[in-house]
Design a protein around this motif. Structure first.
Motif, PDB file in Angstrom:
ATOM      1  N   PHE A 116      15.574   8.032  12.427  1.00 23.99           N
ATOM      2  CA  PHE A 116      15.601   7.227  11.202  1.00 23.99           C
ATOM      3  C   PHE A 116      15.334   5.772  11.575  1.00 23.99           C
ATOM      4  O   PHE A 116      16.165   5.125  12.218  1.00 23.99           O
ATOM      5  CB  PHE A 116      16.970   7.389  10.536  1.00 23.99           C
ATOM      6  N   SER A 117      14.168   5.277  11.210  1.00 24.45           N
ATOM      7  CA  SER A 117      13.832   3.869  11.434  1.00 24.45           C
ATOM      8  C   SER A 117      13.369   3.291  10.107  1.00 24.45           C
ATOM      9  O   SER A 117      12.327   3.695   9.570  1.00 24.45           O
ATOM     10  CB  SER A 117      12.745   3.728  12.507  1.00 24.45           C
ATOM     11  N   ASP A 118      14.115   2.342   9.560  1.00 27.28           N
ATOM     12  CA  ASP A 118      13.931   1.933   8.174  1.00 27.28           C
ATOM     13  C   ASP A 118      13.148   0.640   8.034  1.00 27.28           C
ATOM     14  O   ASP A 118      12.979  -0.134   8.992  1.00 27.28           O
ATOM     15  CB  ASP A 118      15.301   1.787   7.497  1.00 27.28           C
ATOM     16  N   ASP A 129       8.158  -4.740   7.821  1.00 27.06           N
ATOM     17  CA  ASP A 129       7.776  -3.450   7.252  1.00 27.06           C
ATOM     18  C   ASP A 129       6.666  -2.764   8.046  1.00 27.06           C
ATOM     19  O   ASP A 129       6.673  -1.538   8.221  1.00 27.06           O
ATOM     20  CB  ASP A 129       7.330  -3.626   5.796  1.00 27.06           C
ATOM     21  N   ASP A 130       5.699  -3.550   8.523  1.00 28.21           N
ATOM     22  CA  ASP A 130       4.579  -2.956   9.256  1.00 28.21           C
ATOM     23  C   ASP A 130       5.060  -2.222  10.503  1.00 28.21           C
ATOM     24  O   ASP A 130       4.524  -1.159  10.847  1.00 28.21           O
ATOM     25  CB  ASP A 130       3.562  -4.032   9.641  1.00 28.21           C
ATOM     26  N   GLN A 131       6.051  -2.790  11.183  1.00 23.54           N
ATOM     27  CA  GLN A 131       6.580  -2.139  12.386  1.00 23.54           C
ATOM     28  C   GLN A 131       7.236  -0.803  12.038  1.00 23.54           C
ATOM     29  O   GLN A 131       7.033   0.200  12.726  1.00 23.54           O
ATOM     30  CB  GLN A 131       7.596  -3.052  13.073  1.00 23.54           C
ATOM     31  N   ALA A 132       8.036  -0.810  10.969  1.00 19.78           N
ATOM     32  CA  ALA A 132       8.723   0.416  10.564  1.00 19.78           C
ATOM     33  C   ALA A 132       7.727   1.479  10.138  1.00 19.78           C
ATOM     34  O   ALA A 132       7.849   2.658  10.512  1.00 19.78           O
ATOM     35  CB  ALA A 132       9.692   0.109   9.428  1.00 19.78           C
ATOM     36  N   VAL A 133       6.729   1.083   9.355  1.00 19.81           N
ATOM     37  CA  VAL A 133       5.726   2.031   8.874  1.00 19.81           C
ATOM     38  C   VAL A 133       4.921   2.592  10.045  1.00 19.81           C
ATOM     39  O   VAL A 133       4.625   3.801  10.091  1.00 19.81           O
ATOM     40  CB  VAL A 133       4.788   1.359   7.849  1.00 19.81           C
ATOM     41  N   LYS A 134       4.575   1.740  10.986  1.00 23.20           N
ATOM     42  CA  LYS A 134       3.795   2.180  12.143  1.00 23.20           C
ATOM     43  C   LYS A 134       4.522   3.275  12.913  1.00 23.20           C
ATOM     44  O   LYS A 134       3.912   4.270  13.331  1.00 23.20           O
ATOM     45  CB  LYS A 134       3.506   0.989  13.054  1.00 23.20           C
ATOM     46  N   LYS A 135       5.831   3.126  13.087  1.00 26.05           N
ATOM     47  CA  LYS A 135       6.612   4.155  13.779  1.00 26.05           C
ATOM     48  C   LYS A 135       6.553   5.477  13.022  1.00 26.05           C
ATOM     49  O   LYS A 135       6.370   6.536  13.624  1.00 26.05           O
ATOM     50  CB  LYS A 135       8.066   3.702  13.922  1.00 26.05           C
ATOM     51  N   PHE A 136       6.693   5.404  11.718  1.00 22.53           N
ATOM     52  CA  PHE A 136       6.743   6.624  10.912  1.00 22.53           C
ATOM     53  C   PHE A 136       5.389   7.337  10.889  1.00 22.53           C
ATOM     54  O   PHE A 136       5.306   8.546  11.124  1.00 22.53           O
ATOM     55  CB  PHE A 136       7.195   6.294   9.487  1.00 22.53           C
ATOM     56  N   VAL A 137       4.318   6.606  10.616  1.00 24.07           N
ATOM     57  CA  VAL A 137       3.013   7.254  10.464  1.00 24.07           C
ATOM     58  C   VAL A 137       2.445   7.714  11.805  1.00 24.07           C
ATOM     59  O   VAL A 137       1.548   8.566  11.848  1.00 24.07           O
ATOM     60  CB  VAL A 137       2.003   6.340   9.727  1.00 24.07           C
ATOM     61  N   ASN A 138       2.961   7.172  12.908  1.00 17.99           N
ATOM     62  CA  ASN A 138       2.539   7.608  14.232  1.00 17.99           C
ATOM     63  C   ASN A 138       3.422   8.716  14.795  1.00 17.99           C
ATOM     64  O   ASN A 138       3.236   9.135  15.943  1.00 17.99           O
ATOM     65  CB  ASN A 138       2.523   6.433  15.207  1.00 17.99           C
ATOM     66  N   GLY A 139       4.390   9.190  13.996  1.00 19.67           N
ATOM     67  CA  GLY A 139       5.245  10.273  14.452  1.00 19.67           C
ATOM     68  C   GLY A 139       6.332   9.831  15.399  1.00 19.67           C
ATOM     69  O   GLY A 139       6.934  10.667  16.098  1.00 19.67           O
ATOM     70  N   LYS A 140       6.650   8.520  15.437  1.00 22.54           N
ATOM     71  CA  LYS A 140       7.699   8.002  16.309  1.00 22.54           C
ATOM     72  C   LYS A 140       9.048   7.910  15.600  1.00 22.54           C
ATOM     73  O   LYS A 140      10.053   7.520  16.189  1.00 22.54           O
ATOM     74  CB  LYS A 140       7.314   6.612  16.837  1.00 22.54           C
ATOM     75  N   SER A 141       9.068   8.227  14.310  1.00 24.59           N
ATOM     76  CA  SER A 141      10.313   8.389  13.551  1.00 24.59           C
ATOM     77  C   SER A 141      10.036   9.420  12.454  1.00 24.59           C
ATOM     78  O   SER A 141       8.875   9.710  12.151  1.00 24.59           O
ATOM     79  CB  SER A 141      10.787   7.061  12.947  1.00 24.59           C
ATOM     80  N   TYR A 143       1.835   6.188   3.104  1.00 27.94           N
ATOM     81  CA  TYR A 143       2.210   6.877   4.347  1.00 27.94           C
ATOM     82  C   TYR A 143       1.312   8.093   4.569  1.00 27.94           C
ATOM     83  O   TYR A 143       0.789   8.312   5.653  1.00 27.94           O
ATOM     84  CB  TYR A 143       3.666   7.371   4.296  1.00 27.94           C
ATOM     85  N   ARG A 144       1.164   8.876   3.514  1.00 28.31           N
ATOM     86  CA  ARG A 144       0.404  10.128   3.635  1.00 28.31           C
ATOM     87  C   ARG A 144      -1.065   9.846   3.994  1.00 28.31           C
ATOM     88  O   ARG A 144      -1.661  10.550   4.828  1.00 28.31           O
ATOM     89  CB  ARG A 144       0.520  10.907   2.326  1.00 28.31           C
ATOM     90  N   LYS A 145      -1.610   8.816   3.393  1.00 28.71           N
ATOM     91  CA  LYS A 145      -2.998   8.452   3.687  1.00 28.71           C
ATOM     92  C   LYS A 145      -3.162   8.062   5.157  1.00 28.71           C
ATOM     93  O   LYS A 145      -4.096   8.523   5.844  1.00 28.71           O
ATOM     94  CB  LYS A 145      -3.420   7.289   2.779  1.00 28.71           C
ATOM     95  N   ASP A 146      -2.246   7.227   5.672  1.00 29.75           N
ATOM     96  CA  ASP A 146      -2.333   6.789   7.071  1.00 29.75           C
ATOM     97  C   ASP A 146      -2.091   7.944   8.032  1.00 29.75           C
ATOM     98  O   ASP A 146      -2.744   8.040   9.088  1.00 29.75           O
ATOM     99  CB  ASP A 146      -1.318   5.673   7.338  1.00 29.75           C
ATOM    100  N   MET A 147      -1.170   8.831   7.683  1.00 28.85           N
ATOM    101  CA  MET A 147      -0.839   9.939   8.580  1.00 28.85           C
ATOM    102  C   MET A 147      -1.981  10.948   8.683  1.00 28.85           C
ATOM    103  O   MET A 147      -2.188  11.585   9.723  1.00 28.85           O
ATOM    104  CB  MET A 147       0.462  10.613   8.126  1.00 28.85           C
ATOM    105  N   LYS A 148      -2.746  11.090   7.609  1.00 29.49           N
ATOM    106  CA  LYS A 148      -3.919  11.970   7.673  1.00 29.49           C
ATOM    107  C   LYS A 148      -4.922  11.441   8.690  1.00 29.49           C
ATOM    108  O   LYS A 148      -5.553  12.205   9.427  1.00 29.49           O
ATOM    109  CB  LYS A 148      -4.565  12.069   6.294  1.00 29.49           C
ATOM    110  N   GLU A 149      -5.069  10.113   8.745  1.00 29.99           N
ATOM    111  CA  GLU A 149      -6.011   9.509   9.680  1.00 29.99           C
ATOM    112  C   GLU A 149      -5.495   9.561  11.118  1.00 29.99           C
ATOM    113  O   GLU A 149      -6.275   9.744  12.058  1.00 29.99           O
ATOM    114  CB  GLU A 149      -6.280   8.051   9.288  1.00 29.99           C
ATOM    115  N   ILE A 150      -4.169   9.417  11.286  1.00 35.90           N
ATOM    116  CA  ILE A 150      -3.601   9.304  12.636  1.00 35.90           C
ATOM    117  C   ILE A 150      -3.197  10.664  13.211  1.00 35.90           C
ATOM    118  O   ILE A 150      -3.561  11.011  14.343  1.00 35.90           O
ATOM    119  CB  ILE A 150      -2.391   8.355  12.625  1.00 35.90           C
TER     120      ILE A 150
END
Length: 541
Positions: A227-229, A299-311, A324-331
């Motif tokens: 959990f990284s918020d 926020d960018d740091q938190a989002v980066k962790k989530f969309v990269n699968g680090k949280s 989130y879903r859009k970025d995760m499809k690309e990553i």
């Protein structure tokens, strides 16, 4: 009986009755009474304007207005929105364009200097308070009888309990709020449902169940803090606090919570409920389940962790989960992840939901009432911001140009128009290129209108929240006069600053929860008891 005695008794009786009438009159004025404000008839107003009527000025009019300019969809004078407003209402809007980042400050300067435009939107409840005593903004509650669409929605949607919190010590309110048919819950947590299913869990319904899932995630993926918020943890504190029986984060407000059993206010961050909430979140940090950086990272740091699968868990709302879903499809690649908004977990006080049916709204400059077209101004605002037709127009635009509507009433964006991912193939944006669905005009409305731009996933979330949660109504208002409000602000500002700092310290372990009594004593030394005593004195009065 002696004639002089009878005269004396008669005099006393008359004075008593007169005093009673004066007090009654005073109290009626204090509470706003039921008195309608007298408004001169405007030649340009619609005769016998009523519920559902189209407002159109008889002669072309110009009204001044502030405009909070959003950097993602900056103001354009040739927007179809403005062209169509002129066509439908015969009103030009003379805009004072203010960058969104400077809006609150520049709005205050305009009002204080007496140069404010007539219409002042994007005003959140409470932001009007500094201008009430000076008389520079209108007590709009005196004039709502001239606004049939607004009045109809207040009555039909049971808005009155929520309006109580807007009233000042004179019993009047000075902001016309945006009105929703129902409470609109938006913020919650997004969770990696593929990981939840992989570990054999159902979606969590309580904070304790969420902790069980986080523990399992940590065991399965020891190099990850699950959990990284974002939003400096303020959103999560806000949504969690209600289910713990308190208020915190974005929802801290005055830091006063109403104790219904004793009909009095208490200082929320000094209660056992607040301590219990802090103990829960500190436990997550202590077990390596909640990222300590949640309270400091941008926020960018938190989002980066989530969309990269680090949280695997992060705060979200209806728009950010799409991002989130859009970025995760690309990553991560489509099919390699699944995410969902969870129903806000229940806590010690059960499955409850806070919230309001009000949104930011409009102040009206006091000088507008001296304009010979004041009645037309009220009708214009009532139609554009509060009629069903005006609200649909401000949100969706022009039928046949920006959207179409089927026989079932369902609206669909035009082939070349996109908005919040509803039509990804569209080359034009409803807000950027046309001016619709922007924050100065489009807010409030029926649940159907609100849902009309939601994905099926978001509608499912909204319905589940309303089906599973009990709504907690707002606390009763504390109607401070100007002097009391100033005293309250002087006391509350350092208290709330200290609470915000101490809250994070407790969660992170920098302040020991076993020293809770020391924290309470610090609050007392800063004037907590005086703050609460003043609030209850005013409330009882």
């Amino acid at each position: 009986m002696d004639k002089r005695i009878r005269k004396f008794l008669f005099l006393i009786s008359s004075l008593t009755i007169l005093s009673f009438l004066l007090v009654a009159c005073s109290n009626s004025e204090k509470t706003g009474g039921n008195k309608k404000a007298e408004v001169p008839k405007s030649e340009n107003a619609v005769d016998n304007y009523g519920l559902g009527d189209q407002f159109k000025a008889k002669d072309e009019l110009t009204f001044t207005m502030t405009f909070s300019d959003h950097p993602n969809y900056p103001y354009k004078k040739d927007w179809l929105l403005l062209e169509e407003i002129k066509k439908r209402t015969n009103v030009n809007l003379d805009m004072t364009i203010i960058p969104m980042s400077d809006y609150a400050q520049k709005r205050s300067l305009l009002i204080s200097s007496g140069d404010a435009p007539y219409i002042i939107p994007k005003t959140y409840p409470g932001e009007e308070t500094p201008f009430v005593a000076s008389g520079t903004i209108l007590p709009i509650s005196d004039y709502v009888d001239l606004m049939p669409n607004y009045k109809d929605k207040v009555e039909k949607w049971n808005i009155e309990p929520f309006l109580e919190g807007l009233r000042h010590d004179d019993g009047k309110y000075y902001v016309l709020p945006g009105l929703h048919e129902d409470v609109w819950p938006d913020y919650t947590l997004a969770i990696r449902t593929d990981i939840v299913e992989e570990l054999g869990f159902d979606m969590p319904t309580t904070w304790d169940e969420l902790e069980e899932i986080l523990v399992a995630m940590k065991q399965a993926y020891p190099d990850i803090i699950p959990f990284s918020d974002r939003w400096t943890f303020s959103s999560t504190l806000n949504i969690a606090a209600t289910s713990f029986g308190t208020s915190a984060g974005w929802g801290l407000g005055s830091a006063l919570n109403y104790d219904k059993a004793n009909d009095e206010f208490v200082f929320g961050p000094a209660t056992e409920a607040y301590k219990q909430m802090l103990t829960y979140f500190h436990g997550l940090v202590d077990k390596g389940l909640l990222d300590k950086e949640s309270v400091t990272q941008d926020d960018d740091q938190a989002v980066k962790k989530f969309v990269n699968g680090k949280s695997f868990v992060i705060g979200t709302n209806s728009q950010t989960i799409v991002d989130y879903r859009k970025d995760m499809k690309e990553i991560l690649g489509e099919g390699n992840f699944a995410i969902k908004k969870i129903i806000v977990p229940g806590g010690p006080v059960g499955q409850v939901m806070g919230g309001s049916k009000l949104e930011n709204g409009i102040m009206i400059s006091a000088k507008a009432k001296d304009d010979p077209n004041f009645e037309a101004l009220l009708q214009f605002i009532d139609w554009l911001w509060y009629s069903d037709e005006g609200q649909e127009f401000a949100k969706w635009g022009v039928e046949g140009v920006t959207y179409t509507k089927g026989s079932d009433g369902k609206r669909v964006l035009a082939d070349d128009v996109n908005y919040v991912g509803l039509n990804p193939k569209g080359t034009k944006a409803l807000n950027v290129d046309y001016g619709f669905s922007g924050g100065n005009f489009a807010y409030g409305g029926t649940t159907e209108l609100l849902h009309s731009m939601f994905s099926e996933e978001e509608i499912e979330f909204q319905e589940a929240m309303h089906e599973t949660k009990e709504l907690i109504l707002p606390d009763p208002p504390i109607l401070y006069n100007e002097m009391e409000l100033e005293q309250s602000t002087l006391l509350s500002t350092p208290l709330k600053d200290f609470v915000n700092t101490a809250t994070y310290e407790f969660i992170l372990g920098d302040r020991d929860l076993s020293k809770w009594d020391d924290y309470i004593n610090e609050l007392k030394n800063m004037g907590m008891e005086d703050y609460v005593e003043l609030a209850n004195k005013v409330y009882k009065k």
